[in-house]
Design a protein around this motif. Structure first.
Motif, PDB file in Angstrom:
ATOM      1  N   GLU A 345     -28.159 -21.781  59.610  1.00  0.00           N
ATOM      2  CA  GLU A 345     -27.082 -21.718  60.598  1.00  0.00           C
ATOM      3  C   GLU A 345     -25.903 -22.602  60.172  1.00  0.00           C
ATOM      4  O   GLU A 345     -24.734 -22.229  60.329  1.00  0.00           O
ATOM      5  N   GLU A 346     -26.225 -23.806  59.662  1.00  0.00           N
ATOM      6  CA  GLU A 346     -25.163 -24.706  59.213  1.00  0.00           C
ATOM      7  C   GLU A 346     -24.394 -24.114  58.023  1.00  0.00           C
ATOM      8  O   GLU A 346     -23.171 -24.230  57.932  1.00  0.00           O
ATOM      9  N   ALA A 347     -25.149 -23.459  57.124  1.00  0.00           N
ATOM     10  CA  ALA A 347     -24.507 -22.830  55.962  1.00  0.00           C
ATOM     11  C   ALA A 347     -23.589 -21.696  56.403  1.00  0.00           C
ATOM     12  O   ALA A 347     -22.469 -21.536  55.874  1.00  0.00           O
ATOM     13  N   LEU A 348     -24.067 -20.893  57.374  1.00  0.00           N
ATOM     14  CA  LEU A 348     -23.243 -19.803  57.904  1.00  0.00           C
ATOM     15  C   LEU A 348     -21.964 -20.329  58.536  1.00  0.00           C
ATOM     16  O   LEU A 348     -20.860 -19.812  58.285  1.00  0.00           O
ATOM     17  N   LYS A 349     -22.114 -21.348  59.354  1.00  0.00           N
ATOM     18  CA  LYS A 349     -20.943 -21.906  60.027  1.00  0.00           C
ATOM     19  C   LYS A 349     -19.953 -22.479  59.019  1.00  0.00           C
ATOM     20  O   LYS A 349     -18.744 -22.251  59.097  1.00  0.00           O
ATOM     21  N   LEU A 350     -20.472 -23.234  58.033  1.00  0.00           N
ATOM     22  CA  LEU A 350     -19.614 -23.821  57.014  1.00  0.00           C
ATOM     23  C   LEU A 350     -18.874 -22.740  56.218  1.00  0.00           C
ATOM     24  O   LEU A 350     -17.671 -22.848  55.969  1.00  0.00           O
ATOM     25  N   LEU A 351     -19.607 -21.694  55.871  1.00  0.00           N
ATOM     26  CA  LEU A 351     -19.000 -20.633  55.059  1.00  0.00           C
ATOM     27  C   LEU A 351     -17.922 -19.886  55.841  1.00  0.00           C
ATOM     28  O   LEU A 351     -16.847 -19.590  55.315  1.00  0.00           O
ATOM     29  N   LYS A 352     -18.202 -19.605  57.122  1.00  0.00           N
ATOM     30  CA  LYS A 352     -17.201 -18.924  57.944  1.00  0.00           C
ATOM     31  C   LYS A 352     -15.970 -19.796  58.157  1.00  0.00           C
ATOM     32  O   LYS A 352     -14.834 -19.309  58.117  1.00  0.00           O
ATOM     33  N   ASP A 353     -16.207 -21.102  58.363  1.00  0.00           N
ATOM     34  CA  ASP A 353     -15.073 -22.005  58.549  1.00  0.00           C
ATOM     35  C   ASP A 353     -14.223 -22.080  57.276  1.00  0.00           C
ATOM     36  O   ASP A 353     -12.986 -22.070  57.328  1.00  0.00           O
ATOM     37  N   GLN A 354     -14.902 -22.177  56.138  1.00  0.00           N
ATOM     38  CA  GLN A 354     -14.158 -22.269  54.877  1.00  0.00           C
ATOM     39  C   GLN A 354     -13.448 -20.958  54.555  1.00  0.00           C
ATOM     40  O   GLN A 354     -12.392 -20.976  53.931  1.00  0.00           O
ATOM     41  N   THR A 355     -14.060 -19.843  54.974  1.00  0.00           N
ATOM     42  CA  THR A 355     -13.400 -18.548  54.756  1.00  0.00           C
ATOM     43  C   THR A 355     -12.101 -18.480  55.554  1.00  0.00           C
ATOM     44  O   THR A 355     -11.053 -18.061  55.033  1.00  0.00           O
ATOM     45  N   GLN A 356     -12.176 -18.907  56.800  1.00  0.00           N
ATOM     46  CA  GLN A 356     -10.961 -18.913  57.617  1.00  0.00           C
ATOM     47  C   GLN A 356      -9.944 -19.917  57.080  1.00  0.00           C
ATOM     48  O   GLN A 356      -8.741 -19.655  57.059  1.00  0.00           O
ATOM     49  N   ALA A 357     -10.435 -21.053  56.603  1.00  0.00           N
ATOM     50  CA  ALA A 357      -9.540 -22.077  56.057  1.00  0.00           C
ATOM     51  C   ALA A 357      -8.829 -21.548  54.802  1.00  0.00           C
ATOM     52  O   ALA A 357      -7.634 -21.786  54.608  1.00  0.00           O
ATOM     53  N   LEU A 358      -9.594 -20.833  53.977  1.00  0.00           N
ATOM     54  CA  LEU A 358      -8.987 -20.262  52.778  1.00  0.00           C
ATOM     55  C   LEU A 358      -7.914 -19.243  53.144  1.00  0.00           C
ATOM     56  O   LEU A 358      -6.827 -19.235  52.550  1.00  0.00           O
ATOM     57  N   SER A 359      -8.212 -18.424  54.132  1.00  0.00           N
ATOM     58  CA  SER A 359      -7.228 -17.436  54.587  1.00  0.00           C
ATOM     59  C   SER A 359      -5.954 -18.128  55.056  1.00  0.00           C
ATOM     60  O   SER A 359      -4.841 -17.709  54.706  1.00  0.00           O
ATOM     61  N   ASP A 360      -6.141 -19.215  55.822  1.00  0.00           N
ATOM     62  CA  ASP A 360      -4.972 -19.963  56.322  1.00  0.00           C
ATOM     63  C   ASP A 360      -4.186 -20.585  55.154  1.00  0.00           C
ATOM     64  O   ASP A 360      -2.945 -20.570  55.162  1.00  0.00           O
ATOM     65  N   VAL A 361      -4.919 -21.122  54.174  1.00  0.00           N
ATOM     66  CA  VAL A 361      -4.250 -21.750  53.021  1.00  0.00           C
ATOM     67  C   VAL A 361      -3.456 -20.718  52.224  1.00  0.00           C
ATOM     68  O   VAL A 361      -2.300 -20.956  51.848  1.00  0.00           O
ATOM     69  N   LEU A 362      -4.091 -19.569  51.941  1.00  0.00           N
ATOM     70  CA  LEU A 362      -3.420 -18.528  51.160  1.00  0.00           C
ATOM     71  C   LEU A 362      -2.183 -18.005  51.883  1.00  0.00           C
ATOM     72  O   LEU A 362      -1.119 -17.827  51.269  1.00  0.00           O
ATOM     73  N   MET A 363      -2.326 -17.759  53.171  1.00  0.00           N
ATOM     74  CA  MET A 363      -1.182 -17.289  53.942  1.00  0.00           C
ATOM     75  C   MET A 363      -0.104 -18.375  54.022  1.00  0.00           C
ATOM     76  O   MET A 363       1.095 -18.086  53.997  1.00  0.00           O
ATOM     77  N   GLY A 364      -0.557 -19.642  54.091  1.00  0.00           N
ATOM     78  CA  GLY A 364       0.399 -20.748  54.123  1.00  0.00           C
ATOM     79  C   GLY A 364       1.209 -20.840  52.835  1.00  0.00           C
ATOM     80  O   GLY A 364       2.433 -21.037  52.866  1.00  0.00           O
ATOM     81  N   HIS A 365       0.511 -20.679  51.726  1.00  0.00           N
ATOM     82  CA  HIS A 365       1.210 -20.683  50.441  1.00  0.00           C
ATOM     83  C   HIS A 365       2.221 -19.528  50.364  1.00  0.00           C
ATOM     84  O   HIS A 365       3.328 -19.696  49.837  1.00  0.00           O
ATOM     85  N   GLU A 366       1.815 -18.380  50.896  1.00  0.00           N
ATOM     86  CA  GLU A 366       2.716 -17.218  50.864  1.00  0.00           C
ATOM     87  C   GLU A 366       3.944 -17.463  51.734  1.00  0.00           C
ATOM     88  O   GLU A 366       5.073 -17.124  51.336  1.00  0.00           O
ATOM     89  N   MET A 367       3.738 -18.063  52.899  1.00  0.00           N
ATOM     90  CA  MET A 367       4.880 -18.364  53.768  1.00  0.00           C
ATOM     91  C   MET A 367       5.808 -19.384  53.102  1.00  0.00           C
ATOM     92  O   MET A 367       7.043 -19.263  53.184  1.00  0.00           O
ATOM     93  N   THR A 368       5.220 -20.364  52.425  1.00  0.00           N
ATOM     94  CA  THR A 368       6.041 -21.360  51.712  1.00  0.00           C
ATOM     95  C   THR A 368       6.861 -20.697  50.617  1.00  0.00           C
ATOM     96  O   THR A 368       8.047 -21.003  50.427  1.00  0.00           O
ATOM     97  N   LEU A 369       6.218 -19.747  49.918  1.00  0.00           N
ATOM     98  CA  LEU A 369       6.919 -19.044  48.847  1.00  0.00           C
ATOM     99  C   LEU A 369       8.068 -18.206  49.406  1.00  0.00           C
ATOM    100  O   LEU A 369       9.154 -18.147  48.808  1.00  0.00           O
ATOM    101  N   VAL A 370       7.850 -17.573  50.548  1.00  0.00           N
ATOM    102  CA  VAL A 370       8.903 -16.788  51.191  1.00  0.00           C
ATOM    103  C   VAL A 370      10.077 -17.687  51.556  1.00  0.00           C
ATOM    104  O   VAL A 370      11.245 -17.333  51.345  1.00  0.00           O
ATOM    105  N   GLU A 371       9.766 -18.866  52.095  1.00  0.00           N
ATOM    106  CA  GLU A 371      10.828 -19.798  52.457  1.00  0.00           C
ATOM    107  C   GLU A 371      11.579 -20.283  51.210  1.00  0.00           C
ATOM    108  O   GLU A 371      12.812 -20.422  51.222  1.00  0.00           O
TER     109      GLU A 371
END
Length: 516
Positions: A345-371
């Motif tokens: 359960e802890e591994a699942l939660k960690l992986l889902k959290d990191q997946t969402q974090a990665l999505s946020d980071v990638l989208m953040g980098h893209e927004m920075t690049l657009v700016e």
């Protein structure tokens, strides 16, 4: 040689399909018959002994390097100039009477036209890589035909045996003297001593040919240089600026009618006008070319800045993805193989959290690049607009000065012609041609012609100025729009890539979770 036991045919889809299937290996023959073969994958095609009358429908075989069309009844070489990868072409044993249709085949090294009805060698200028030419058993009868082959610097093998020209006493010596580099002539190895003797025999002709070649080469180089210059002028929107003065007068029918009235005086006016005109036009040309170079430099620098920003963000994103992928592999291994429910359960939660974090980071980098792009684009647009505006102002100012010169010339030209008119009517002028006499009898007609000539030259100014101003404005709009469209496309593609990648990651997690 012709084979007329069956009806003449043209190259159609069915014939091509059979020809392709016949030449594939046994291992893939059945697959080829069922599924077919992509024509672009074919590099060799045999169409010999098919009783083909007309060459056609080869457009899909763009990657052919070898094409056999021998032993048919073909009368014209046509519809193959798009086969730009062709290296080997066999058209022997046909009914061809003229060499043609070989344009653009710059990679062709081996050409066989053996046993046709050709009486002249020409139309092969594009075959710059030609090494082997077989043109025996044709209707060549003049030694001068072979002078055409001197342009092929790579020609090493020539077969002309079987032509009536071969019976001429000096046939071999003429060819050896004029075609340098031949290794084989009519199936025989060329002897160097024979070449030396042949060149000595035709030394005067060769010297004359070399001089002609120098002139021809200089002419070609001049054309290439002029074409390059015209290309730069066209890109800078000043095409025709060098010939503007001559165009203003050369194509003006009214000026041509008026010029004989006072040739010497008008010539003097025109020469003086030219000196002042060219001083301004040359300055305009040089400055516009310089400004155009600065424009190109600004555009190149903008693209470089954008690419560097993209590269920097891409590298950072790839590092984040690599770290995530390593964690993902470890967590999925825990999820699938651990027997400890809490650990899973802890591994699942960690992986889902990191997946969402990665999505946020990638989208953040893209927004920075657009700016970042928007900031760079604003500066580029400001600089580019100023540069284009400077060219427009420069052009308008230069053409205003040219119009002032034209007005000055027009006044003096009018005075000169009307003075001649007064002298004519007082009987002080020598005999005039009938055409000039007609216009000198009516002052209104004369003045209309003078003003018409003036208007014609003004129209040339208007066209040249409009070409410059509208062209620069189009560049401004086009380049800025293209930059934004490219960024929109890149941003859209990148967001789609991120979304697709994250969906794949979540699917992997769901599959691992379902496997528990």
């Amino acid at each position: 040689m012709a084979f007329n036991s069956v009806e003449p045919t043209v190259i159609d889809e069915e014939l091509l399909r059979k020809a392709v299937n016949e030449q594939v290996s046994q291992e893939i023959a059945e697959i080829a018959r069922k599924e077919g073969i992509n024509p672009t994958e074919c590099t060799s095609l045999r169409l010999d002994y098919k009783n083909i009358l007309q060459i056609d429908n080869l457009w899909a075989f763009e990657n052919l390097t070898k094409l056999q069309l021998d032993n048919n009844i073909i009368e014209r070489v046509e519809n193959i100039s798009f086969l730009k990868n062709l290296q080997w072409l066999d058209l022997s044993f046909n009914n061809i009477t003229q060499i043609e249709g070989l344009d653009n085949l710059t990679k062709l090294t081996d050409l066989s036209l053996y046993n046709n009805r050709i009486s002249k060698m020409d139309n092969m200028d594009d075959l710059v890589s030609l090494q082997v030419l077989s043109i025996g058993n044709n209707n060549l009868s003049q030694l001068e035909n072979f002078a055409y082959l001197t342009r092929f610097e790579n020609l090493r093998v020539l077969n002309a045996a079987g032509n009536t020209v071969c019976k001429i006493t000096n046939y071999q010596n003429y060819i050896l003297a004029h075609i340098r580099g031949l290794k084989y002539l009519d199936y025989r190895l060329v002897d160097e001593s024979a070449v030396a003797a042949a060149r000595e025999q035709y030394i005067d002709d060769l010297i004359a040919m070399e001089e002609e070649d120098k002139v021809a080469t200089a002419g070609k180089e001049a054309k290439v240089k002029q074409a390059a210059l015209d290309s730069i002028h066209e890109a800078s929107h000043i095409i025709g600026i060098d010939a503007l003065f001559d165009d203003m007068f050369g194509a003006d029918p009214d000026f041509r009618r008026l010029f004989p009235i006072a040739r010497e005086a008008i010539t003097e006016l025109k020469d003086e006008y030219r000196l002042k005109f060219e001083a301004i036009s040359v300055e305009l040309k040089n400055t516009v070319l310089k400004k155009h170079g600065e424009k190109q430099g600004e555009l190149s620098m903008f693209k470089t800045c954008v690419n560097e920003a993209k590269s920097e963000r891409d590298q950072e994103c790839l590092k984040q993805i690599d770290r995530y992928q390593n964690t993902k592999k470890k967590m999925i291994r825990v999820i699938m193989f651990s027997r400890d429910t809490r650990e899973v359960e802890e591994a699942l939660k960690l992986l889902k959290d990191q997946t969402q974090a990665l999505s946020d980071v990638l989208m953040g980098h893209e927004m920075t690049l657009v700016e970042q792009f928007e900031d760079v684009a604003k500066e580029f647009e400001r600089n580019y607009t100023e540069m284009c505006g400077a060219i427009v102002e420069l052009g308008q100012a230069a053409f205003a000065r040219l119009r002032e010169l034209e007005n000055e010339f027009h006044e003096r030209f009018t005075e000169t012609v009307l003075t001649a008119f007064d002298r004519f009517n007082k009987g002080d002028m020598d005999e005039l041609e009938d055409e000039i006499r007609d216009i000198m009898t009516d002052k209104d007609t004369l003045v209309n012609a003078i003003n018409g000539s003036h208007d014609y030259r003004f129209s040339k100014f208007d066209y040249q100025e409009d070409t410059l101003v509208s062209g620069v404005q189009r560049d401004l709009e086009k380049d800025i729009q293209a930059a934004h469209e490219e960024e929109i496309r890149r941003n859209r593609d990148r967001v789609c890539e991120i979304i697709s990648f994250m969906e794949k990651c979540r699917l992997d997690i769901e599959q691992a979770e379902d496997a528990i």
